[in-house]
Design a protein around this motif. Sequence first.
Motif, mmCIF file in Angstrom:
data_model
loop_
_atom_site.group_PDB
_atom_site.id
_atom_site.type_symbol
_atom_site.label_atom_id
_atom_site.label_comp_id
_atom_site.label_asym_id
_atom_site.label_seq_id
_atom_site.Cartn_x
_atom_site.Cartn_y
_atom_site.Cartn_z
ATOM 1 N N SER A 42 -10.017 7.242 -11.412
ATOM 2 C CA SER A 42 -10.663 6.019 -10.805
ATOM 3 C C SER A 42 -9.688 6.008 -9.543
ATOM 4 N N ASN A 43 -10.237 4.856 -8.627
ATOM 5 C CA ASN A 43 -9.603 4.710 -7.496
ATOM 6 C C ASN A 43 -8.174 4.430 -7.621
ATOM 7 N N THR A 44 -7.827 3.327 -8.470
ATOM 8 C CA THR A 44 -6.699 2.945 -8.627
ATOM 9 C C THR A 44 -5.780 4.194 -9.232
ATOM 10 N N GLU A 45 -6.250 4.984 -10.108
ATOM 11 C CA GLU A 45 -5.348 6.259 -10.420
ATOM 12 C C GLU A 45 -5.052 7.240 -9.325
ATOM 13 N N LEU A 46 -6.112 7.494 -8.526
ATOM 14 C CA LEU A 46 -5.915 8.438 -7.511
ATOM 15 C C LEU A 46 -4.847 7.776 -6.544
ATOM 16 N N LYS A 47 -4.841 6.697 -6.283
ATOM 17 C CA LYS A 47 -3.894 6.018 -5.406
ATOM 18 C C LYS A 47 -2.348 6.014 -5.981
ATOM 19 N N GLU A 48 -2.245 5.896 -7.175
ATOM 20 C CA GLU A 48 -1.150 5.939 -7.936
ATOM 21 C C GLU A 48 -0.697 7.307 -7.651
ATOM 22 N N VAL A 49 -1.264 8.395 -7.976
ATOM 23 C CA VAL A 49 -0.771 9.675 -7.646
ATOM 24 C C VAL A 49 -0.362 10.044 -6.204
ATOM 25 N N LEU A 50 -1.361 9.577 -5.442
ATOM 26 C CA LEU A 50 -0.988 9.735 -3.966
ATOM 27 C C LEU A 50 0.106 9.152 -3.583
ATOM 28 N N ASP A 51 0.345 8.106 -3.892
ATOM 29 C CA ASP A 51 1.833 7.327 -3.630
ATOM 30 C C ASP A 51 3.175 8.065 -4.067
ATOM 31 N N GLU A 52 2.706 8.659 -5.079
ATOM 32 C CA GLU A 52 3.865 9.423 -5.755
ATOM 33 C C GLU A 52 4.397 10.748 -4.786
ATOM 34 N N LEU A 53 3.026 11.304 -4.488
ATOM 35 C CA LEU A 53 3.433 12.691 -3.841
ATOM 36 C C LEU A 53 4.163 12.649 -2.410
ATOM 37 N N TYR A 54 4.724 13.888 -2.340
ATOM 38 C CA TYR A 54 5.294 13.843 -0.902
ATOM 39 C C TYR A 54 4.370 14.520 0.026
ATOM 40 N N LEU A 55 4.413 14.159 1.432
ATOM 41 C CA LEU A 55 3.400 14.245 2.468
ATOM 42 C C LEU A 55 3.077 15.749 2.199
ATOM 43 N N ASP A 56 3.882 16.818 2.524
ATOM 44 C CA ASP A 56 3.675 18.386 2.421
ATOM 45 C C ASP A 56 2.903 18.705 1.119
ATOM 46 N N ASP A 57 3.138 18.018 0.096
ATOM 47 C CA ASP A 57 2.186 18.558 -1.295
ATOM 48 C C ASP A 57 0.707 17.975 -0.939
ATOM 49 N N THR A 58 0.593 16.643 -0.428
ATOM 50 C CA THR A 58 -0.695 16.103 -0.333
ATOM 51 C C THR A 58 -1.554 16.942 0.933
ATOM 52 N N VAL A 59 -0.656 17.635 1.616
ATOM 53 C CA VAL A 59 -1.353 18.190 2.948
ATOM 54 C C VAL A 59 -1.909 19.678 2.270
ATOM 55 N N ASP A 60 -1.035 20.072 1.295
ATOM 56 C CA ASP A 60 -1.552 21.385 0.560
ATOM 57 C C ASP A 60 -2.635 21.066 -0.354
ATOM 58 N N ILE A 61 -2.801 20.223 -0.796
ATOM 59 C CA ILE A 61 -3.683 19.710 -1.582
ATOM 60 C C ILE A 61 -4.911 19.387 -0.794
ATOM 61 N N VAL A 62 -5.051 18.706 0.324
ATOM 62 C CA VAL A 62 -6.010 18.441 1.164
ATOM 63 C C VAL A 62 -6.670 19.653 1.592
ATOM 64 N N GLU A 63 -5.913 20.808 1.848
ATOM 65 C CA GLU A 63 -6.381 21.994 2.403
ATOM 66 C C GLU A 63 -7.192 22.639 1.514
ATOM 67 N N GLU A 64 -6.961 22.607 0.246
ATOM 68 C CA GLU A 64 -7.615 23.349 -0.846
ATOM 69 C C GLU A 64 -8.934 22.729 -1.535
#
Length: 459
Positions: A81-103
Motif C-alpha cells: 500500500s502507499n503507507t507501507e511503501l513510504k514506511e520502507v522508503l523512510d527506513e532506507l539509506y539513500l544509496d540503497d534507495t538509488v540502487d533499487i531505483v536503478e533496477e
Amino acid sequence: MFEDERTELLEKIEDYVDRKRYADLRDLLLPLEAADIAQLFAELEEKALPLAFRLLPKEQAAEVFVELDSDQQEMLIQGFSNTELKEVLDELYLDDTVDIVEEMPAGVVKRILRHSDPEMRKSINEILKYPEDSTGSIMTTEFVDLKATMTVEDAFKRIRRTGLDKETINICYVTDERRHLTGLLSIRTLLLADEDDVIGDIMETNLISVQTLDDQETTARSLSKYNFLALPVVDTENRLVGIVTVDDAMDVLQEEVTEDIELMAAILPSDKPYLKTGVLETWKARTPWLLILMLSATFTGIILTHFESSLSACAILTAFIPMLSGTGGNSGTQASTAVIRALSLGEVRFSDLLRVLWKEFRVSLCCGACLAAANFVKMMVVDRWLMNNPEVTAPVALVVCCTLVGTVLCAKLVGCSLPLLAEKAGFDPAVMASPFISTIVDSISLLIYFQFATALLGI
C-alpha cells in the motif's frame, strides 16, 4: 548460515505459514540477520513472501528489503500500500534507495519517487545524474558534518540530533562555510577528547578523498588499500558532496570480479543471477564471442592445409597436435590470469611491460625445458616401447620437445602482454583471457611445429 540450518528454518517458516502461526513465525525471524532472512525468502513461494515480510519490524524489514533480489523487490513494491511503501522508503539509506531505483521498471520508479519526501527525491535525482561506473553513482549524502569551531560537546549534540538517519557516525567530516572538506575525525577521537576541546585542534587534516567522477572500482580499491570504513567524495572544487562506505565498495568489487570472470570465459557480462537469466539472454551473451573465436580459429585450419603434404610425409606428427595446442593454451592462460589479477590489484602497470616480459621469458624457459624433458621420456618409453609404435623415433620426439619449448615461450609472452596492451588501449584486460589467447597460441604452436619438423625431419 549452514545448509542444514537453512533447510530446517525454511521448513519451519513454510509450516508456520501453512498453519497460520504468525506470532511464531515472527519470533523465528526476529533474531536472524537481514542477509540470512533474505536468503530464506528467496526460496519461499511467491504468495508467502509478502506475508512473511509484513511480519518484520520496520527497521528489520528495510534491511531485508535491501538484501532481496530485484524481482522480489519489485513484487513487494507492487503489493505494498502507499503507507507501507513510504514506511520502507523512510527506513532506507539513500544509496540503497538509488540502487533499487536503478533496477526497477519505469512505472515502479515513478511510484517510489512519488512517495519519497522532497529532499530524498532531490538527492536521488542528483545521484542518478552521475555516470554509471562513477564514484558519484555509489556514494551516499547521509553523513555527519561538523565545523572546526565546534567543541567536542557541541559535536556530540549534533551527532545525537542528526546521526540516527546517517549511513555511519563512526567518521565525522569537518567542512567550512562553503562546504569545503577541511578535516575529519573518528568517534573514538571524540570520545577520548575533553568536552571543551575544539574540533579544529583535534581533527585530522591529512586527508584522502575521491572525486565524484572517479571510477568506482578505483575508489573501492582505495578503501581496501587504506582499510577505511568510508571515503569522503568531493567535487572539482573540493566541496564535500558524499561518502562511499565499505559495504558499497564490497558490492562494487564483487560485481567487477563477476564481470572479469565472465569476460575471461568469453561471455558478455550480465547483472542477473544465473538461474534468473533467460535462455535467450544467455544465448545473446555467449554467441558473439563464440562466433569471433570460431572465425579466428580458421587460421589454424589454413595452417594445417598449408602443411598438409608435411603431415602426409610423417603422419605421426598429427597425433601430437592436440597436446601442443593444449599445453600452449594452458601456458598462456596461466600468464594472463596472473597479470590480470596483478592489474586489478594495482600491482603492475603498462610501464612494467618489459619487466613482466623478462620475468615470463625466464619462467617459460624453465617450464618449457621441464615439460620437454618429461615429454621426451614419455614418448620414448610409453609411445615407442610400451605401445610399440616404431614411427615415434628420436628425431620425431626431438621435434615435439623443441616445439613444446617454443610454444610455452610464445604462449607466456603473449599471455602476459595482451592484458597490459588491452588496458593501455582502454579495454578491460579480462577480455584477453583464456579463449582469446588459446586461439592465438594454437596458430603460433602449429607454425613452430612445422618449422621444426621441416628443419629436423626434412619434410
